[in-house]
Motif scaffolding. Structure first.
Motif, mmCIF file in Angstrom:
data_model
loop_
_atom_site.group_PDB
_atom_site.id
_atom_site.type_symbol
_atom_site.label_atom_id
_atom_site.label_comp_id
_atom_site.label_asym_id
_atom_site.label_seq_id
_atom_site.Cartn_x
_atom_site.Cartn_y
_atom_site.Cartn_z
ATOM 1 N N ARG A 178 0.824 -1.214 0.000
ATOM 2 C CA ARG A 178 0.000 0.000 0.000
ATOM 3 C C ARG A 178 0.857 1.264 0.000
ATOM 4 N NH1 ARG A 178 -3.564 -2.455 4.820
ATOM 5 N NH2 ARG A 178 -1.458 -3.108 5.333
ATOM 6 N N VAL A 179 1.811 1.342 0.913
ATOM 7 C CA VAL A 179 2.634 2.548 1.001
ATOM 8 C C VAL A 179 3.611 2.637 -0.170
ATOM 9 C CG1 VAL A 179 4.399 3.704 2.376
ATOM 10 C CG2 VAL A 179 2.441 2.683 3.484
ATOM 11 N N SER A 237 8.358 -8.697 -2.859
ATOM 12 C CA SER A 237 8.844 -10.027 -2.499
ATOM 13 C C SER A 237 8.439 -11.071 -3.535
ATOM 14 C CB SER A 237 8.336 -10.431 -1.113
ATOM 15 O OG SER A 237 6.947 -10.613 -1.156
ATOM 16 N N TYR A 265 -1.600 5.453 4.411
ATOM 17 C CA TYR A 265 -1.351 5.455 2.966
ATOM 18 C C TYR A 265 -2.458 6.161 2.184
ATOM 19 C CZ TYR A 265 -4.684 1.644 2.117
ATOM 20 O OH TYR A 265 -5.822 0.890 2.016
HETATM 21 N N1 LIG Z 1 -0.461 1.084 5.596
HETATM 22 C C1 LIG Z 1 -0.171 2.322 5.969
HETATM 23 O O1 LIG Z 1 -1.042 3.203 5.976
HETATM 24 C C2 LIG Z 1 1.256 2.669 6.346
HETATM 25 C C3 LIG Z 1 1.626 4.019 6.399
HETATM 26 C C4 LIG Z 1 2.955 4.364 6.657
HETATM 27 C C5 LIG Z 1 3.892 3.367 6.891
HETATM 28 N N2 LIG Z 1 3.492 2.058 6.871
HETATM 29 C C6 LIG Z 1 4.519 1.024 7.120
HETATM 30 O O2 LIG Z 1 5.035 0.650 5.839
HETATM 31 C C7 LIG Z 1 5.353 -0.742 5.836
HETATM 32 C C8 LIG Z 1 4.529 -1.400 4.718
HETATM 33 O O3 LIG Z 1 3.160 -1.200 5.013
HETATM 34 P P1 LIG Z 1 2.040 -1.505 3.914
HETATM 35 O O4 LIG Z 1 0.763 -1.093 4.516
HETATM 36 O O5 LIG Z 1 2.466 -0.965 2.609
HETATM 37 O O6 LIG Z 1 2.109 -3.094 3.902
HETATM 38 P P2 LIG Z 1 1.631 -4.069 2.740
HETATM 39 O O7 LIG Z 1 0.540 -3.447 1.961
HETATM 40 O O8 LIG Z 1 1.432 -5.380 3.395
HETATM 41 O O9 LIG Z 1 2.909 -4.131 1.812
HETATM 42 C C9 LIG Z 1 4.133 -4.668 2.236
HETATM 43 C C10 LIG Z 1 4.849 -5.086 0.985
HETATM 44 O O10 LIG Z 1 6.161 -5.506 1.341
HETATM 45 C C11 LIG Z 1 6.446 -6.649 0.543
HETATM 46 N N3 LIG Z 1 7.488 -7.426 1.163
HETATM 47 C C12 LIG Z 1 7.415 -8.252 2.224
HETATM 48 N N4 LIG Z 1 8.628 -8.781 2.490
HETATM 49 C C13 LIG Z 1 9.464 -8.267 1.554
HETATM 50 C C14 LIG Z 1 10.837 -8.430 1.270
HETATM 51 N N5 LIG Z 1 11.613 -9.227 2.017
HETATM 52 N N6 LIG Z 1 11.367 -7.765 0.211
HETATM 53 C C15 LIG Z 1 10.601 -6.964 -0.560
HETATM 54 N N7 LIG Z 1 9.286 -6.778 -0.334
HETATM 55 C C16 LIG Z 1 8.729 -7.412 0.705
HETATM 56 C C17 LIG Z 1 5.125 -7.389 0.462
HETATM 57 O O11 LIG Z 1 5.122 -8.247 -0.649
HETATM 58 P P3 LIG Z 1 4.239 -9.613 -0.612
HETATM 59 O O12 LIG Z 1 2.832 -9.168 -0.392
HETATM 60 O O13 LIG Z 1 4.505 -10.182 -1.960
HETATM 61 O O14 LIG Z 1 4.809 -10.407 0.510
HETATM 62 C C18 LIG Z 1 4.154 -6.246 0.282
HETATM 63 O O15 LIG Z 1 4.012 -5.887 -1.071
HETATM 64 C C19 LIG Z 1 4.991 -1.276 7.213
HETATM 65 O O16 LIG Z 1 6.148 -1.306 8.011
HETATM 66 C C20 LIG Z 1 3.996 -0.251 7.744
HETATM 67 O O17 LIG Z 1 3.978 -0.162 9.133
HETATM 68 C C21 LIG Z 1 2.204 1.693 6.584
#
Ligand SMILES: NC(=O)c1ccc[n+]([C@@H]2O[C@H](COP(=O)([O-])OP(=O)(O)OC[C@H]3O[C@@H](n4cnc5c(N)ncnc54)[C@H](OP(=O)(O)O)[C@@H]3O)[C@@H](O)[C@H]2O)c1
Length: 236
Positions: free
Chosen positions: A20-21, A41, A141
């Motif tokens: 998402r981010v 990933s 996000y």
């Molecule tokens: N959601 C929010 O509003 C928000 C806002 C600011 C910061 N954050 C932070 O940003 C981070 C990501 O959040 P998100 O909401 O974007 O999570 P998300 O939607 O679950 O996305 C995480 C991504 O990281 C990928 N990933 C996992 N392991 C990996 C690796 N070893 N190498 C490369 N890519 C990998 C996942 O791929 P797969 O799905 O293929 O495993 C997925 O595409 C978290 O730490 C979160 O706390 C989130």
């Protein structure tokens, strides 16, 4: 919102994590004129389809390639996954930690809940030679996606930046500005804890004045007092 390098090769922004981010940041960075490389990933072909739908122009590559080629690398993956990052390729790079410890998703991990240390300091320790700066972690996000505005827009929303090196902080603040937000300095990397879940600024979708006020209130908040105690400090 441009990176000011229209006359030369565009600055290369790498994003590790295509969720998402990561996707929102990719879209904003392409719009700001950066060359954007994204790694996830899964298989690059699958990621390319989802990235292409939201950030046309962003390129998808393997994580190590993104780490090696980018000038700036944003970490937008689940926090525990930082352990598997290619530390050699990230050596010497400015790495922007947008991650949070979210125990519901990440599992209970006491090391990330230790108030003596910000999670960005843990990331820094796992990436020797990289220079870690925290940014883009506190705004949800959807807000990131919807609130980007050109500099000078009244009520423009703010993103906090925490880091130890003044030049690196300036670079990340410029990126924040390029992507459509007012940058606010939050202190050194250890003070990145003021942006983590449990702090008032976590989740903030406010302007720079209000964000600064939240950061300044931290030491007198319940969490701020707990952090100061854990760090063996009197209240600031
Ligand atoms: N959601 C929010 O509003 C928000 C806002 C600011 C910061 N954050 C932070 O940003 C981070 C990501 O959040 P998100 O909401 O974007 O999570 P998300 O939607 O679950 O996305 C995480 C991504 O990281 C990928 N990933 C996992 N392991 C990996 C690796 N070893 N190498 C490369 N890519 C990998 C996942 O791929 P797969 O799905 O293929 O495993 C997925 O595409 C978290 O730490 C979160 O706390 C989130």
């Amino acid at each position: 919102m441009t990176n000011g390098r229209e006359d030369s090769a565009p600055e290369v922004l790498g994003i590790i994590g295509a969720g998402r981010v990561g996707r929102v940041l990719a879209r904003l960075a392409v719009a700001a004129g950066y060359r954007v490389l994204v790694a996830g990933s899964g298989r690059p072909a699958r990621i390319a389809a989802t990235i292409g739908a939201v950030a046309s122009g962003a390129e998808v590559a393997e994580t190590a390639v993104v780490a090696w080629e980018a000038d700036l690398v944003v970490l937008a993956l689940p926090l525990p996954a930082h352990r598997g990052l290619p530390a050699d390729e990230l050596r010497g790079k400015l790495v922007i930690d947008a991650m949070n410890y979210w125990w519901e998703a990440d599992g209970l991990r006491p090391e990330y809940a230790d108030l003596r240390t910000s999670t960005s300091e843990i990331v820094q320790r796992s990436l020797p030679g990289a220079r870690v700066v925290k940014a883009f972690n506190h705004m949800g996000y959807r807000d990131l996606d919807e609130e980007a505005r050109p500099a000078g827009t009244p009520g423009r929303k703010a993103i906090a930046v925490a880091g130890d090196d003044a030049e690196d902080v300036r670079t990340v603040m410029r990126l924040v500005d390029d992507l459509g937000f007012d940058p606010v300095y939050a202190g050194p990397l250890g003070e990145g804890i003021r942006l983590e879940p449990g702090a008032e600024a976590f989740g903030a979708d406010v302007d720079a004045t209000e964000l600064r006020a939240m950061l300044e209130r931290f030491p007198t908040s319940q969490r701020g007092i707990m952090v100061a105690r854990a760090r063996g400090r009197r209240r600031q």
